[in-house]
Design a protein around this motif. Structure first.
Motif, short mmCIF file in Angstrom:
data_model
loop_
_atom_site.label_atom_id
_atom_site.label_comp_id
_atom_site.label_asym_id
_atom_site.label_seq_id
_atom_site.Cartn_x
_atom_site.Cartn_y
_atom_site.Cartn_z
N ALA A 36 55.07 57.93 -74.51
CA ALA A 36 53.94 58.71 -73.98
C ALA A 36 53.39 59.85 -74.71
CB ALA A 36 54.18 58.96 -72.54
N GLN A 37 54.48 60.87 -75.17
CA GLN A 37 53.98 61.79 -75.93
C GLN A 37 53.28 61.51 -77.24
OE1 GLN A 37 57.48 64.43 -76.61
NE2 GLN A 37 56.17 66.04 -77.68
N ASN A 38 53.96 60.54 -77.86
CA ASN A 38 53.28 59.78 -79.16
C ASN A 38 51.97 59.53 -78.82
OD1 ASN A 38 55.72 60.60 -80.71
ND2 ASN A 38 56.31 58.54 -80.61
N ASN A 39 51.71 58.58 -77.99
CA ASN A 39 50.20 58.36 -77.42
C ASN A 39 49.37 59.50 -77.23
OD1 ASN A 39 51.12 55.66 -77.69
ND2 ASN A 39 51.22 55.37 -75.55
N GLU A 40 49.84 60.40 -76.55
CA GLU A 40 49.01 61.69 -76.17
C GLU A 40 48.62 62.32 -77.36
OE1 GLU A 40 51.19 64.14 -73.43
OE2 GLU A 40 51.28 62.54 -71.98
N GLN A 41 49.55 62.49 -78.43
CA GLN A 41 49.23 63.12 -79.78
C GLN A 41 48.35 62.27 -80.45
OE1 GLN A 41 52.94 63.90 -81.90
NE2 GLN A 41 51.85 65.08 -83.64
N ARG A 42 48.36 60.91 -80.37
CA ARG A 42 47.35 60.12 -81.28
C ARG A 42 46.13 60.23 -80.56
NH1 ARG A 42 48.96 56.81 -84.86
NH2 ARG A 42 47.18 55.34 -84.82
N ARG A 43 46.11 60.44 -79.03
CA ARG A 43 44.82 60.46 -78.63
C ARG A 43 44.03 61.99 -79.03
NH1 ARG A 43 47.40 58.20 -74.06
NH2 ARG A 43 46.73 55.86 -73.68
N ALA A 44 44.76 62.72 -79.13
CA ALA A 44 44.41 64.20 -79.21
C ALA A 44 43.95 64.42 -80.76
CB ALA A 44 45.45 65.04 -79.06
N GLU A 45 44.35 63.69 -81.55
CA GLU A 45 43.97 63.56 -83.03
C GLU A 45 42.90 62.42 -83.30
OE1 GLU A 45 47.79 62.74 -85.15
OE2 GLU A 45 48.62 64.73 -84.74
N GLY A 46 42.46 61.99 -82.42
CA GLY A 46 41.44 61.00 -82.50
C GLY A 46 41.74 59.56 -82.84
N LEU A 47 43.04 59.18 -83.23
CA LEU A 47 43.65 57.99 -83.46
C LEU A 47 43.72 57.16 -82.60
CD1 LEU A 47 46.53 59.52 -85.72
CD2 LEU A 47 44.11 58.67 -86.60
N PRO A 48 43.70 55.76 -82.86
CA PRO A 48 43.87 54.92 -81.93
C PRO A 48 45.22 54.35 -81.37
CG PRO A 48 43.67 53.78 -84.24
CD PRO A 48 43.52 55.21 -84.36
N VAL A 49 45.26 54.32 -80.30
CA VAL A 49 46.60 53.77 -79.42
C VAL A 49 46.68 52.47 -79.14
CG1 VAL A 49 48.09 54.38 -77.43
CG2 VAL A 49 46.57 56.36 -78.52
N GLU A 50 47.87 51.77 -79.74
CA GLU A 50 47.91 50.47 -79.73
C GLU A 50 48.04 50.06 -78.38
OE1 GLU A 50 50.34 48.63 -82.40
OE2 GLU A 50 49.74 49.90 -84.14
N SER A 51 49.04 50.61 -77.69
CA SER A 51 49.49 50.24 -76.04
C SER A 51 50.21 51.26 -75.60
CB SER A 51 50.41 49.03 -76.37
OG SER A 51 50.83 48.58 -74.93
N ALA A 52 49.83 51.36 -74.31
CA ALA A 52 50.59 52.56 -73.35
C ALA A 52 51.47 51.46 -72.57
CB ALA A 52 49.52 52.88 -72.37
N ALA A 53 51.84 50.48 -73.08
CA ALA A 53 53.02 49.70 -72.30
C ALA A 53 54.31 50.32 -72.48
CB ALA A 53 53.10 47.96 -72.84
N GLY A 54 55.08 50.65 -71.73
CA GLY A 54 56.41 51.13 -71.81
C GLY A 54 56.46 52.48 -71.63
N ALA A 55 55.20 53.21 -71.68
CA ALA A 55 55.33 54.82 -71.76
C ALA A 55 55.31 55.29 -70.32
CB ALA A 55 53.96 55.16 -72.34
#
Length: 95
Positions: A15-34
């Motif tokens: 979840a933290q990695n996904n949040e960081q990627r979103r904040a950097e404007g990078l795509p998030v592959e999946s939120a499954a398991g977060a």
């Protein structure tokens, strides 16, 4: 319990990695398991230290070094001086 906590920590990390990627404007592959934010908040309410920022290897070496000291051992300061459960405690202390 230990396996459940390990899995919860991994989900929190995802979840933290996904949040960081979103904040950097990078795509998030999946939120499954977060871990959902509300679940993390619930766990934080129970124990704020349930998911420390330092890596599991660091935690393991810390725990083994504390065990070594609690049983009367001296603080290892040289790599290779004390190896416990496969962990070089002297190397960890020096690092």
């Amino acid at each position: 319990m230990g396996i459940w906590l390990k899995n919860a920590r991994a989900a929190a990390q995802r979840a933290q990695n996904n949040e960081q990627r979103r904040a950097e404007g990078l795509p998030v592959e999946s939120a499954a398991g977060a871990l959902p934010p509300e679940r993390r908040d619930q766990l934080d309410d129970i124990d704020p230290a349930w998911c420390p920022a330092w890596p599991i290897d660091w935690q393991r070496s810390f725990h083994l070094t504390r065990q070594h000291l609690d049983t009367g051992g001296a603080l290892p300061t040289k790599p290779g001086a004390v190896v416990h459960q496969g962990e070089d405690l002297g190397r960890w202390v020096r690092t």
